[in-house]
Design an enzyme around this catalytic site. Structure first.
Site, PDB file in Angstrom:
ATOM      1  CG  HIS A 268      -1.790   1.227   1.289  1.00 28.61           C
ATOM      2  ND1 HIS A 268      -3.013   1.300   0.668  1.00 28.61           N
ATOM      3  CD2 HIS A 268      -1.596   2.432   1.891  1.00 28.61           C
ATOM      4  CE1 HIS A 268      -3.540   2.499   0.884  1.00 28.61           C
ATOM      5  NE2 HIS A 268      -2.698   3.203   1.634  1.00 28.61           N
ATOM      6  CG  HIS A 289       1.768   7.317   0.446  1.00 35.85           C
ATOM      7  ND1 HIS A 289       0.930   8.321   0.006  1.00 35.85           N
ATOM      8  CD2 HIS A 289       0.954   6.415   1.069  1.00 35.85           C
ATOM      9  CE1 HIS A 289      -0.313   8.044   0.351  1.00 35.85           C
ATOM     10  NE2 HIS A 289      -0.325   6.894   0.998  1.00 35.85           N
ATOM     11  CE  LYS A 335      -2.542   8.761  -3.348  1.00 36.14           C
ATOM     12  NZ  LYS A 335      -3.159   7.985  -2.273  1.00 36.14           N
TER      13      LYS A 335
END
Length: 398
Positions: A268, A289, A335
């Protein structure tokens, strides 16, 4: 592999087995034991998969003995016929197969925590200034950014940027960091669809083991371990801690109760996932991220940078971006916004995420400073019968 690498790998397996045995004992003694189906679906298979991964680098004879030990009570049957007591017996048998834990070398003085442990922000500041200063790539020197236009529709595909975000990278310096290659090897090991169960190959197990071995040798990670020990959030043994770190970041879990084990904290946060909205049928990108994954996917032509969010200039180390991430289907998933730490080492980001996961409460937002940049670290945890895993750790610019 070197003897030290094999030793760390055995230590991580022993630590995981010991930790999981203790959790099983607590479950067996609890007033709310899992149902039979839950034992099979969410515990036995998960533990067996983790044991297989962690013993991937072991000699063939040891792997064969471990397989026999976990097969005996029915843990390898499809579906498993072992109950929690049988699983616990299997783990005790695995413990008996492994050699005694080797004494650990004394930690170097430069990772000894000081008065900064009184605050999360001060610990992060020391890690940034003392351990990351020479490890990171400098934006404007080693990394060239092209901010271009500000994103105006965070859920749309309007492209304000004809060029990539990252237009230059000192690849010699980038690849000189020893953990980088091991990190890059992990990025293609995942199916980003949260409705698809992850399938882990023997090679992928080996890559995961080697990554954790190398991570545990970095000053960032050794320092964070010592801080968490002082905070009484981690065991003193690095091997036992690595077992807990594996469970937090790499153990797969289901996002839909009894659905497929399709997600993990590492996937993730550092790779990214695709999640379908059950009401609209539309998919969006979640997680994602990490700047290295962004660079790799942008270079491969799969990430289309659509614009920055908030403020950005070419020298910013903390950037918030809006982008599209292509895959094999025709749908164009975006995103909405992701905040990336540009140029940071893998060791720093994993150490920061680990510090947040073990040192902060679920849902906590911790302000800190990275050089001139004021950010907040956000952490969310996923709960299962065998403890907690990372759901996400991410930054927000302040």
């Amino acid at each position: 592999p070197s003897s030290s690498t094999m030793g760390r790998g055995r230590g991580a397996l022993r630590a995981y087995v010991t930790n999981t045995k203790e959790k099983l004992e607590n479950l067996l003694a609890s007033d709310d034991p899992p149902s039979a189906e839950e034992e099979i679906q969410n515990i036995v298979k998960s533990v067996v998969l983790s044991v297989k991964r962690l013993c991937s680098a072991a000699p063939a004879t040891v792997k064969s003995q471990i397989r026999e030990a976990i097969a005996a009570p029915g843990c390898l049957a499809d579906p498993p016929t072992a109950d929690l007591a049988g699983l616990k017996d299997a783990l005790e048998a695995v413990e008996g197969i492994l050699p005694p834990a080797e004494p650990e070398e004394a930690e170097q003085a430069d990772v000894t925590p000081g008065p900064e442990i009184e605050s999360f922000a001060a610990v992060v500041a020391r890690m940034w200034d003392e351990y990351e200063d020479k490890s990171r790539l400098v934006v404007g020197q080693d990394i060239k950014l092209s901010p271009q236009g500000r994103a105006t529709d965070l859920h749309g595909l309007r492209d304000r940027c004809p060029h990539p975000l990252i237009v230059g990278l000192n690849e010699e310096k980038f690849h000189s960091r020893p953990l980088t290659a091991k990190f890059l090897a992990l990025l293609d090991n995942y199916d980003r669809d949260t409705d698809a169960a992850e399938v882990v190959t023997a090679q992928e197990k080996k890559e995961m083991d080697e990554f954790l071995d190398a991570l545990s040798e970095t000053p960032h990670f050794r320092y964070v371990h010592q801080v968490l020990v002082k905070w009484k959030c981690a065991p003193e043994s690095m091997d036992r801690f690595i077992g807990e770190v594996y469970n937090a970041w790499f153990a797969n879990y289901s996002l839909g109760g009894r659905g497929p084990k399709s997600s993990s904290g590492f996937e993730h946060v550092f790779v990214g996932e695709e999640k379908k909205d059950r009401n609209t049928g539309e998919s969006t990108i979640i997680g994602f991220h990490n700047w290295i994954q962004f660079w790799a996917q942008e270079r491969a032509g799969k990430v289309n940078y659509l614009g920055y969010v908030g403020q950005m200039d070419g020298d910013d180390s903390v950037v918030s971006v809006h982008f599209q991430w292509d895959d094999e289907d025709e749908e164009k998933e975006v995103k909405p916004v992701s905040t990336l730490l540009m140029g940071t080492s893998v060791a720093f980001e994993l150490a920061l995420g680990t510090l947040a996961f073990f040192g902060l409460q679920d849902g906590e937002v911790a302000p800190c400073q990275l050089g001139p940049h004021h950010v907040s670290v956000n952490v969310h945890k996923w709960r299962s019968r065998l403890g907690q895993q990372v759901r996400t750790v991410y930054l927000e610019a302040r």
